[in-house]
Write an enzyme that holds these catalytic residues in place. Structure first.
Site, mmCIF file in Angstrom:
data_model
loop_
_atom_site.group_PDB
_atom_site.id
_atom_site.type_symbol
_atom_site.label_atom_id
_atom_site.label_comp_id
_atom_site.label_asym_id
_atom_site.label_seq_id
_atom_site.Cartn_x
_atom_site.Cartn_y
_atom_site.Cartn_z
ATOM 1 N N CYS A 18 0.840 -1.204 0.000
ATOM 2 C CA CYS A 18 0.000 0.000 0.000
ATOM 3 C C CYS A 18 0.872 1.250 0.000
ATOM 4 O O CYS A 18 1.618 1.470 -0.943
ATOM 5 C CB CYS A 18 -0.964 -0.016 1.195
ATOM 6 S SG CYS A 18 -1.909 -1.536 1.369
ATOM 7 N N ASP A 65 -10.101 -0.898 -5.045
ATOM 8 C CA ASP A 65 -8.712 -0.463 -5.094
ATOM 9 C C ASP A 65 -8.534 0.598 -6.158
ATOM 10 O O ASP A 65 -8.154 0.311 -7.293
ATOM 11 C CB ASP A 65 -7.777 -1.648 -5.361
ATOM 12 C CG ASP A 65 -6.303 -1.270 -5.180
ATOM 13 O OD1 ASP A 65 -6.038 -0.078 -4.905
ATOM 14 O OD2 ASP A 65 -5.445 -2.141 -5.306
ATOM 15 N N HIS A 125 -7.965 -4.017 -1.929
ATOM 16 C CA HIS A 125 -6.742 -3.326 -1.559
ATOM 17 C C HIS A 125 -6.348 -3.716 -0.133
ATOM 18 O O HIS A 125 -7.177 -3.736 0.762
ATOM 19 C CB HIS A 125 -6.963 -1.805 -1.633
ATOM 20 C CG HIS A 125 -5.729 -1.013 -1.370
ATOM 21 N ND1 HIS A 125 -4.760 -0.802 -2.324
ATOM 22 C CD2 HIS A 125 -5.293 -0.376 -0.261
ATOM 23 C CE1 HIS A 125 -3.784 -0.072 -1.817
ATOM 24 N NE2 HIS A 125 -4.083 0.199 -0.561
#
Length: 217
Positions: free
Chosen positions: A101, A151, A183
């Site tokens: 991330c 995401d 995500h």
């Protein structure tokens, strides 16, 4: 946070750059430990100087203000200091990187020529711009989540654009798209869901196999 391999050697090292939940998130530490068990010395810096986001925040939390405190210049400086310490104090001879991330952007940035990483893996990287993809100079492996509606950092168009850059530059790369996951899946997801459990475990093995191929002596 430091995690040592079974032989306690530190010459082959992985820089682990976390998501916004940082070192306090137990999943990050457990994943770092798992990479260490595969034979790598893992170094996980505090990217947020004690200001990692809590997994559970109240409605008053201001994400915009938080991001304003953790700009690219600020995080770059932390990563540079960490890499220098890894070489001069911790005995690192070859350094790979893994980032998730928020941390994925900086893994990509430090895979540019002369920036310190020899090879890297990232899962669901956030905020990577075209110029950063274009600048990579070492082998890069990416794990993407297949639920694009969850995401916004890795839409089909963005994934295709990154792959086009890699192909155009004859880069050494791989991308894997894991179906049905959101995500953040490589660090924290619903492990009671069979597809999500498989994706999280597979992203780990994807990273380790990449490191075994490109940085292990």
């Amino acid at each position: 946070y430091l995690s040592y391999p079974p032989d306690n050697k530190t010459d082959t090292t992985i820089l682990y750059l976390t998501d916004i939940y940082g070192i306090p998130l137990v999943n990050n530490r457990l994943l770092g430990d798992s990479i260490a068990k595969a034979g790598y010395f893992v170094v996980m810096p505090d990217m947020f100087a004690g200001d990692a986001i809590l997994v559970v925040t109240d409605a008053s939390f201001n994400m915009t203000a938080w991001r304003a405190k953790h700009t690219t210049d600020v995080v770059d400086a932390i990563v540079n200091t960490t890499l220098n310490s890894m070489r001069t104090e911790l005995g690192a001879k070859i350094i790979g990187g893994t980032g998730y991330c928020f941390g994925g952007k900086y893994i990509v940035r430090f895979l540019a020529a002369g920036q310190g990483l020899s090879a890297a893996f990232t899962a669901h990287p956030a905020g990577v711009v075209v110029e950063e993809w274009q600048a990579i100079a070492g082998p890069l492996s990416i794990g993407f989540g297949g639920r694009s509606e969850l995401d916004g950092s890795n839409t089909p168009a963005q994934r295709s654009a990154a792959e086009a850059i890699f192909q155009g530059n004859n880069a050494t790369y791989e991308t894997t798209l894991y179906s049905g996951v959101e995500h953040g899946f490589a660090v924290r997801t619903d492990l009671t869901d069979k597809r999500k459990k498989f994706a999280q475990e597979s992203a780990y093995f994807q990273a380790v196999r990449w490191f075994d191929a490109w940085i292990k002596n």
